[in-house]
Design an enzyme around this catalytic site. Structure first.
Site, PDB file in Angstrom:
ATOM      1  N   LYS A  22       0.838  -1.206   0.000  1.00  0.00           N
ATOM      2  CA  LYS A  22       0.000   0.000   0.000  1.00  0.00           C
ATOM      3  C   LYS A  22       0.872   1.255   0.000  1.00  0.00           C
ATOM      4  O   LYS A  22       0.623   2.177  -0.779  1.00  0.00           O
ATOM      5  CB  LYS A  22      -0.869   0.022   1.262  1.00  0.00           C
ATOM      6  CG  LYS A  22      -1.516   1.361   1.572  1.00  0.00           C
ATOM      7  CD  LYS A  22      -2.426   1.328   2.771  1.00  0.00           C
ATOM      8  CE  LYS A  22      -1.755   1.673   4.044  1.00  0.00           C
ATOM      9  NZ  LYS A  22      -1.465   3.086   4.288  1.00  0.00           N
ATOM     10  N   ASN A  23       1.927   1.268   0.815  1.00  0.00           N
ATOM     11  CA  ASN A  23       2.719   2.487   0.980  1.00  0.00           C
ATOM     12  C   ASN A  23       3.759   2.687  -0.111  1.00  0.00           C
ATOM     13  O   ASN A  23       4.474   3.693  -0.107  1.00  0.00           O
ATOM     14  CB  ASN A  23       3.363   2.516   2.378  1.00  0.00           C
ATOM     15  CG  ASN A  23       2.289   2.676   3.450  1.00  0.00           C
ATOM     16  OD1 ASN A  23       1.144   2.997   3.148  1.00  0.00           O
ATOM     17  ND2 ASN A  23       2.637   2.403   4.688  1.00  0.00           N
ATOM     18  N   CYS A 116      -5.475  12.338  11.576  1.00  0.00           N
ATOM     19  CA  CYS A 116      -6.231  11.096  11.464  1.00  0.00           C
ATOM     20  C   CYS A 116      -6.186  10.451  12.848  1.00  0.00           C
ATOM     21  O   CYS A 116      -5.802  11.058  13.831  1.00  0.00           O
ATOM     22  CB  CYS A 116      -5.611  10.199  10.410  1.00  0.00           C
ATOM     23  SG  CYS A 116      -4.018   9.571  10.902  1.00  0.00           S
ATOM     24  N   ARG A 121      -0.670  14.707  12.205  1.00  0.00           N
ATOM     25  CA  ARG A 121      -0.138  14.540  10.847  1.00  0.00           C
ATOM     26  C   ARG A 121       0.119  15.896  10.164  1.00  0.00           C
ATOM     27  O   ARG A 121      -0.451  16.216   9.135  1.00  0.00           O
ATOM     28  CB  ARG A 121      -1.091  13.703   9.996  1.00  0.00           C
ATOM     29  CG  ARG A 121      -1.539  12.403  10.606  1.00  0.00           C
ATOM     30  CD  ARG A 121      -0.474  11.386  10.865  1.00  0.00           C
ATOM     31  NE  ARG A 121       0.112  10.772   9.701  1.00  0.00           N
ATOM     32  CZ  ARG A 121      -0.395   9.729   9.053  1.00  0.00           C
ATOM     33  NH1 ARG A 121      -1.517   9.222   9.453  1.00  0.00           N
ATOM     34  NH2 ARG A 121       0.224   9.229   8.000  1.00  0.00           N
ATOM     35  N   ASP A 305       4.381   0.937  11.840  1.00  0.00           N
ATOM     36  CA  ASP A 305       3.186   0.258  11.301  1.00  0.00           C
ATOM     37  C   ASP A 305       3.066  -1.180  11.789  1.00  0.00           C
ATOM     38  O   ASP A 305       2.053  -1.829  11.523  1.00  0.00           O
ATOM     39  CB  ASP A 305       3.208   0.268   9.761  1.00  0.00           C
ATOM     40  CG  ASP A 305       3.076   1.677   9.227  1.00  0.00           C
ATOM     41  OD1 ASP A 305       3.315   1.878   8.021  1.00  0.00           O
ATOM     42  OD2 ASP A 305       2.765   2.586  10.019  1.00  0.00           O
ATOM     43  N   ARG A 397      -8.839  -0.336   4.739  1.00  0.00           N
ATOM     44  CA  ARG A 397      -8.021   0.696   4.083  1.00  0.00           C
ATOM     45  C   ARG A 397      -6.674   0.130   3.667  1.00  0.00           C
ATOM     46  O   ARG A 397      -6.078   0.568   2.690  1.00  0.00           O
ATOM     47  CB  ARG A 397      -7.791   1.881   5.034  1.00  0.00           C
ATOM     48  CG  ARG A 397      -9.007   2.759   5.263  1.00  0.00           C
ATOM     49  CD  ARG A 397      -8.637   3.981   6.061  1.00  0.00           C
ATOM     50  NE  ARG A 397      -7.407   4.553   5.553  1.00  0.00           N
ATOM     51  CZ  ARG A 397      -6.563   5.278   6.291  1.00  0.00           C
ATOM     52  NH1 ARG A 397      -6.828   5.518   7.558  1.00  0.00           N
ATOM     53  NH2 ARG A 397      -5.465   5.768   5.776  1.00  0.00           N
TER      54      ARG A 397
HETATM   55  C1  EPZ Z   1       3.945   7.128   5.877  1.00  0.00           C
HETATM   56  O1  EPZ Z   1       3.140   8.152   6.424  1.00  0.00           O
HETATM   57  C2  EPZ Z   1       3.053   5.886   5.800  1.00  0.00           C
HETATM   58  N1  EPZ Z   1       1.923   6.150   4.915  1.00  0.00           N
HETATM   59  C3  EPZ Z   1       2.564   5.536   7.203  1.00  0.00           C
HETATM   60  O2  EPZ Z   1       1.794   4.330   7.094  1.00  0.00           O
HETATM   61  C4  EPZ Z   1       3.773   5.262   8.090  1.00  0.00           C
HETATM   62  O3  EPZ Z   1       3.348   4.988   9.403  1.00  0.00           O
HETATM   63  C5  EPZ Z   1       4.698   6.497   8.083  1.00  0.00           C
HETATM   64  O4  EPZ Z   1       5.065   6.831   6.725  1.00  0.00           O
HETATM   65  C6  EPZ Z   1       5.985   6.235   8.876  1.00  0.00           C
HETATM   66  O5  EPZ Z   1       6.655   5.143   8.355  1.00  0.00           O
HETATM   67  C7  EPZ Z   1       2.111   6.097   3.581  1.00  0.00           C
HETATM   68  O6  EPZ Z   1       3.199   5.877   3.091  1.00  0.00           O
HETATM   69  C8  EPZ Z   1       0.887   6.338   2.723  1.00  0.00           C
HETATM   70  P1  EPZ Z   1       5.882  10.602   8.002  1.00  0.00           P
HETATM   71  P2  EPZ Z   1       3.679   9.698   6.440  1.00  0.00           P
HETATM   72  O7  EPZ Z   1       5.735  11.844   7.205  1.00  0.00           O
HETATM   73  O8  EPZ Z   1       4.398   9.976   5.185  1.00  0.00           O
HETATM   74  C9  EPZ Z   1       5.676  13.850  11.413  1.00  0.00           C
HETATM   75  C10 EPZ Z   1       0.026   2.846   7.590  1.00  0.00           C
HETATM   76  O9  EPZ Z   1      -0.436   2.354   8.631  1.00  0.00           O
HETATM   77  N2  EPZ Z   1       5.616  14.820  10.304  1.00  0.00           N
HETATM   78  O10 EPZ Z   1       7.162   9.834   7.936  1.00  0.00           O
HETATM   79  O11 EPZ Z   1       2.547  10.564   6.811  1.00  0.00           O
HETATM   80  C11 EPZ Z   1       4.382  13.049  11.525  1.00  0.00           C
HETATM   81  O12 EPZ Z   1       3.409  13.751  12.260  1.00  0.00           O
HETATM   82  C12 EPZ Z   1       0.407   4.319   7.531  1.00  0.00           C
HETATM   83  O13 EPZ Z   1       0.212   2.216   6.530  1.00  0.00           O
HETATM   84  C13 EPZ Z   1       5.741  16.175  10.602  1.00  0.00           C
HETATM   85  O14 EPZ Z   1       5.894  16.559  11.760  1.00  0.00           O
HETATM   86  O15 EPZ Z   1       4.710   9.595   7.661  1.00  0.00           O
HETATM   87  C14 EPZ Z   1       4.836  11.801  12.229  1.00  0.00           C
HETATM   88  O16 EPZ Z   1       4.895  12.048  13.619  1.00  0.00           O
HETATM   89  C15 EPZ Z   1       0.189   5.035   8.846  1.00  0.00           C
HETATM   90  N3  EPZ Z   1       5.671  17.072   9.573  1.00  0.00           N
HETATM   91  C16 EPZ Z   1       6.254  11.581  11.685  1.00  0.00           C
HETATM   92  O17 EPZ Z   1       6.654  12.851  11.131  1.00  0.00           O
HETATM   93  C17 EPZ Z   1       5.492  16.687   8.277  1.00  0.00           C
HETATM   94  O18 EPZ Z   1       5.443  17.558   7.376  1.00  0.00           O
HETATM   95  C18 EPZ Z   1       6.316  10.515  10.589  1.00  0.00           C
HETATM   96  O19 EPZ Z   1       5.521  10.964   9.538  1.00  0.00           O
HETATM   97  C19 EPZ Z   1       5.354  15.306   7.999  1.00  0.00           C
HETATM   98  C20 EPZ Z   1       5.433  14.386   9.030  1.00  0.00           C
END
Ligand code: EPZ
Length: 431
Positions: A22-23, A116, A121, A305, A397
């Site tokens: 998915k990711n 979410c 996020r 995850d 999802r």
């Molecule tokens: C991706 O989300 C994945 N989703 C998530 O999978 C996964 O948990 C996450 O990466 C971490 O590995 C997809 O790829 C579609 P991040 P993403 O930006 O890109 C903070 C699942 O269950 N952050 O690495 O949103 C954020 O709040 C899902 O399959 C900021 O502060 O993850 C979080 O605490 C859930 N500012 C941390 O970074 C930003 O601009 C990690 O977020 C962006 C993120």
């Protein structure tokens, strides 16, 4: 409303094949806006987030057809740069459409995808990265107006290795003249898969999987036929299903090297794991041992995850396990329902201390996020009696018919219609 009805106590045994991740598929769907023409994505999972993303591509003017695991995207009709509000909120990962839309049309409007179930996020790192490429961004009333008329290659530094922000900049820079550099980039396997996808389309991206990624912009990209990497999180979830039921499960098409932290923890709990190329077999003991401590980290650390699934396994393990969720601020919501099933878990902030118990008892529980819902299903597989998991749309999802995969391994699990009253129409278990 649909639910899963699980009768615990079956030992899971057998073989299973994974769909594409998915990711990996979600950013690849976004990146399919970059070339002119048709892109084909194979092993495309039949999950809600993928169909939601395809729905957004259609509103932007693309044609998308999903049939038996193959998604075809025809983007010659791409003409809109405004993402509809409802769709942006429907799926958080819509935010990484910003990059490709700017890459193609040099302008984009998107509303805040919002938080979410697992956290606020924020998207500050996405916006920081795009501003470093010269995008003028106005943030007004919950909408983000991006003017990319003066976009240029640039140097991006991420304070945190955000997966989505890294992907957004990779896609925004793919058609930008010059070399863009991302420092402190996310290193997840799905980032490497996106690099491979862009390069197969004629792009020039290097360094994915390391903290330094370089994107040399090219004039144009062309559509391709591509098969993304298998879903390591679905794989890990099935490995945990074997672990909690004392079973033996073989996964036929997995990248074991993307699951090293998960395999390490399951071995610490007493599982034997045999790797054979792009396959692995998990052989679980009758009763698991506690792991000492599990800390979620960006890749190559332990994947957030997989935290909920491992916490469910720890509930039945002999001894005390400590879990620290370092990535998201609200990703322990599955604890309350696990405790209602008889688990002994203490939470303080982002830390959960799990004292393993001899048995869990079936309950009616509620999925509160995608992976927490999967964890409740795993607990139901091992619990005594019947467990009903509500709100399984969250699970759909990220898992294509989880009940079919688990039934194929011997689990007694069914998708049922839940009435609004406190009872459900229990279908007799078909043998
Ligand atoms: C991706 O989300 C994945 N989703 C998530 O999978 C996964 O948990 C996450 O990466 C971490 O590995 C997809 O790829 C579609 P991040 P993403 O930006 O890109 C903070 C699942 O269950 N952050 O690495 O949103 C954020 O709040 C899902 O399959 C900021 O502060 O993850 C979080 O605490 C859930 N500012 C941390 O970074 C930003 O601009 C990690 O977020 C962006 C993120």
């Amino acid at each position: 409303m649909e639910g899963f009805r699980v009768l615990g106590g079956e030992i899971l045994e057998g073989q299973v094949r994974l769909d594409g991740a998915k990711n990996a598929v979600l950013p690849i769907l976004a990146a399919s806006l970059l070339p002119e023409g048709e892109t084909v994505i194979r092993d495309c999972p039949d999950i809600r987030d993928v169909h939601a993303m395809a729905g957004i591509l259609k509103t932007l003017g693309c044609d998308c057809f999903w049939r038996r695991g193959v998604m075809r995207i025809q983007n010659s009709g791409l003409k809109h740069w405004e993402m509809p509000d409802g769709l942006s909120k429907q799926i958080r990962s819509s935010i990484f459409l910003l990059g490709p839309i700017l890459g193609r049309l040099r302008r984009a409007t998107v509303t805040y995808p919002g938080g979410c179930e697992i956290g606020l996020r924020p998207i500050d790192l996405h916006l920081k990265g795009l501003r470093a490429l010269g995008v003028q961004i106005v943030d007004e009333g919950g909408a983000i107006y991006c003017d990319g008329s003066k976009m240029h290659a640039g140097d991006v530094y991420f304070d945190y290795p955000s997966v989505g922000a890294t992907e957004n900049v990779m896609m925004a820079a793919a058609l930008l003249p010059g070399v863009t550099t991302i420092h402190n980039a996310a290193r997840e396997p799905e980032i490497e898969d996106l690099q491979q996808f862009i390069n197969r389309m004629g792009g020039r991206v290097h360094g994915a999987g390391t903290q330094l990624i370089e994107i040399e912009g090219v004039q144009a990209l062309h559509g391709i036929d591509y098969a993304p990497i298998p879903d390591r999180i679905v794989a890990g979830t099935l490995m945990c299903a074997a672990a909690v039921t004392g079973g033996r499960v073989e996964i036929c098409n997995v990248h074991p090297w993307d699951l090293i932290p998960v395999m390490d923890k399951l071995k610490e709990m007493g599982c034997r794991i045999a790797e054979e190329g792009e396959a692995l077999t998990v052989d679980a003991p009758e009763r698991l041992r506690a792991f000492s401590i599990l800390q979620t980290q960006p890749h190559p650390g332990f994947p957030t995850d997989m935290q909920a699934q491992m916490l469910a396994a720890a509930c039945l393990a002999r001894g005390t396990s400590v879990i620290v969720e370092n990535v998201f601020e609200n990703r322990l919501s599955h604890v309350a329902d696990l405790c209602r099933m008889g688990a002994d878990i203490r939470v303080s902030g982002r830390t959960a201390v799990v004292q393993g118990v001899e048995a869990l008892r079936g309950q009616r529980v509620t999925a509160r996020d995608l992976r927490g819902g999967a964890a409740l299903v795993l607990a139901g597989l091992a619990a005594e009696g019947e467990t009903v998991v509500e709100n399984i749309g969250l699970i759909d999802r990220g898992y294509a018919r989880l009940e079919e995969m688990l039934s194929g391994l011997g689990a007694r699990i069914q998708r049922i219609q839940l009435t609004t009253e406190e009872h459900h129409v229990s279908a007799a278990f078909t043998p």
